[in-house]
Scaffold this motif. Sequence first.
Motif, PDB file in Angstrom:
ATOM      1  N   HIS A  42       0.911  -1.273  -0.048  1.00 34.82           N
ATOM      2  CA  HIS A  42      -0.086  -0.118  -0.170  1.00 34.82           C
ATOM      3  C   HIS A  42       0.714   1.147   0.057  1.00 34.82           C
ATOM      4  O   HIS A  42       0.515   2.362  -0.493  1.00 34.82           O
ATOM      5  N   ASN A  43       1.947   1.302   0.377  1.00 39.49           N
ATOM      6  CA  ASN A  43       3.034   2.527   0.790  1.00 39.49           C
ATOM      7  C   ASN A  43       3.407   2.777  -0.559  1.00 39.49           C
ATOM      8  O   ASN A  43       3.453   3.925  -1.072  1.00 39.49           O
ATOM      9  N   TYR A  44       3.909   1.529  -1.349  1.00 39.19           N
ATOM     10  CA  TYR A  44       4.212   1.562  -2.908  1.00 39.19           C
ATOM     11  C   TYR A  44       3.206   2.031  -3.860  1.00 39.19           C
ATOM     12  O   TYR A  44       3.318   3.008  -4.676  1.00 39.19           O
ATOM     13  N   TYR A  45       1.806   1.569  -3.630  1.00 47.70           N
ATOM     14  CA  TYR A  45       0.735   2.302  -4.424  1.00 47.70           C
ATOM     15  C   TYR A  45       0.622   3.877  -3.996  1.00 47.70           C
ATOM     16  O   TYR A  45       0.422   4.554  -5.167  1.00 47.70           O
ATOM     17  N   ALA A  90       5.093  -5.624  -2.532  1.00 48.37           N
ATOM     18  CA  ALA A  90       6.213  -4.803  -2.077  1.00 48.37           C
ATOM     19  C   ALA A  90       6.579  -5.406  -0.692  1.00 48.37           C
ATOM     20  O   ALA A  90       5.787  -5.310   0.250  1.00 48.37           O
ATOM     21  N   TYR A  91       8.137  -5.385  -0.281  1.00 47.76           N
ATOM     22  CA  TYR A  91       8.490  -5.631   1.117  1.00 47.76           C
ATOM     23  C   TYR A  91       9.695  -4.831   1.451  1.00 47.76           C
ATOM     24  O   TYR A  91      10.384  -4.505   0.663  1.00 47.76           O
ATOM     25  N   ARG A  92       9.687  -4.647   2.867  1.00 50.80           N
ATOM     26  CA  ARG A  92      10.998  -4.087   3.476  1.00 50.80           C
ATOM     27  C   ARG A  92      11.530  -5.322   4.595  1.00 50.80           C
ATOM     28  O   ARG A  92      10.633  -5.433   5.063  1.00 50.80           O
ATOM     29  N   TRP A  93      12.551  -5.434   4.363  1.00 47.82           N
ATOM     30  CA  TRP A  93      13.282  -6.565   5.505  1.00 47.82           C
ATOM     31  C   TRP A  93      14.488  -6.191   5.856  1.00 47.82           C
ATOM     32  O   TRP A  93      15.218  -5.467   5.225  1.00 47.82           O
ATOM     33  N   GLY A 106      -0.856  -1.707 -10.464  1.00 48.48           N
ATOM     34  CA  GLY A 106      -0.333  -2.953 -10.202  1.00 48.48           C
ATOM     35  C   GLY A 106      -0.435  -3.095  -8.662  1.00 48.48           C
ATOM     36  O   GLY A 106      -0.760  -4.174  -8.152  1.00 48.48           O
ATOM     37  N   PHE A 107       0.180  -2.002  -7.862  1.00 45.90           N
ATOM     38  CA  PHE A 107       0.154  -2.296  -6.321  1.00 45.90           C
ATOM     39  C   PHE A 107      -1.175  -2.287  -5.744  1.00 45.90           C
ATOM     40  O   PHE A 107      -1.599  -2.975  -5.095  1.00 45.90           O
ATOM     41  N   ASP A 108      -2.142  -1.500  -6.358  1.00 38.21           N
ATOM     42  CA  ASP A 108      -3.424  -1.212  -5.805  1.00 38.21           C
ATOM     43  C   ASP A 108      -4.324  -2.619  -5.973  1.00 38.21           C
ATOM     44  O   ASP A 108      -5.180  -2.829  -5.294  1.00 38.21           O
ATOM     45  N   THR A 109      -4.119  -3.252  -7.245  1.00 38.96           N
ATOM     46  CA  THR A 109      -4.793  -4.318  -7.625  1.00 38.96           C
ATOM     47  C   THR A 109      -4.092  -5.751  -7.021  1.00 38.96           C
ATOM     48  O   THR A 109      -4.839  -7.042  -7.088  1.00 38.96           O
TER      49      THR A 109
END
Length: 380
Positions: A322-325, A372-375, A364-367
């Motif tokens: 959602h952050n990337y969207y 996306a991830y951070r680790w 693409g992110f919204d659907t």
Amino acid sequence: MAATDMVGALRRRYDSFFASRRPVPFAVLDVAGIEHRFGPGDPQFTIAVRHPRGARALAALDQFAVAVAYLQGWLDVEGDLSAALRMRAFFTDLHPVARFSGVFTGLLRGRREDDRRAISHHYDSESEFFLTFLDTRHRCYTEGVFAADDEPLEDAMTRKMDLALEAIGVKPGDRVLEVGGGWGAFAEHAARHGIEVTTTTLSKESERYLVDLFEREQLDVRVVRQHIFGFTDERRYDAIVNMGVTEHLPDYRRSLRKYAELLRPGGRVYLDALAMRRKHVASAFMKRYIYPGRSAPLLLHQYLRHVARSPFELCSIADDRHNYYLTCREWARRLDLARDEVVQRWGEPMYRRFRIFLWGSAAGFDTGLVQAYRWVLRLP
């Protein structure tokens, strides 16, 4: 091609595609100016055909041909471009040569040379072009971390920089290696906190921008234009930061081995990346016009298998979809606001290429097509 052929092909596809989906109403304006409506209700967007080649692309129901027609100005999208891009699967994308040619040429050129060319293709435009839509405080080209959907992009990026510093646990005087310097977002932020940063890049334009920035601001940052796989240092680093470069380093085993070589015991690695469930499912348009070469979205399950076989411990992982969207949506909005400047300085094709890229990424992110991830990893 007669308009009836194009309209007939679209109607047949509409009936089959939306037979088991919630219908999306849209319209097509043919070259004669006649409007053809598809689906119930008012159209969410209108595809305007400006040239017979645009009509042929629509009639072929070919995603790549439609994207190229848009880049060439043979098609326009009036109204909600994001809604149009959400139904990209309406068009087929059967172009294995375009999609996988980068893999084959990469094998012939070699990993490092292929990465250099791929990065240069995307990033060696003038830095000022990217600055028309990036946040004005950090110039960060990966996702921010938002406290609310309507939070300013600049604040979301500052939060991300602070979270990264907190995640790697560094203090003034510590040494941090950054993989991929971009326009200096993390390196500048860390250096202002007393951290000694070395940042690597493959882009000549990025190197020029970074050197000028850090000399002007008198910050303790060393800029090295070299592939991370070939980078060495006599002293190990206290931490490593990789914001959005894992997509360009799909050899996870080799990347982790390199991090372990450069990191001191007890050191941490902060990473974030966009991800998909399969490695080579990027569209032919993306592989041809945005990120050529062997770049590929993160495969989280595959990456974690390599972590399990490495000396690293996984400290944390967060879902950033959602952050990337929100980030891509704001970038796209800012690009649209800067349209006149972008077209005047870099041309209509550049504006259209990045417009479809940014709005398409947001969709693409919204659907959920893209994740996306951070680790954070720790070397015991």
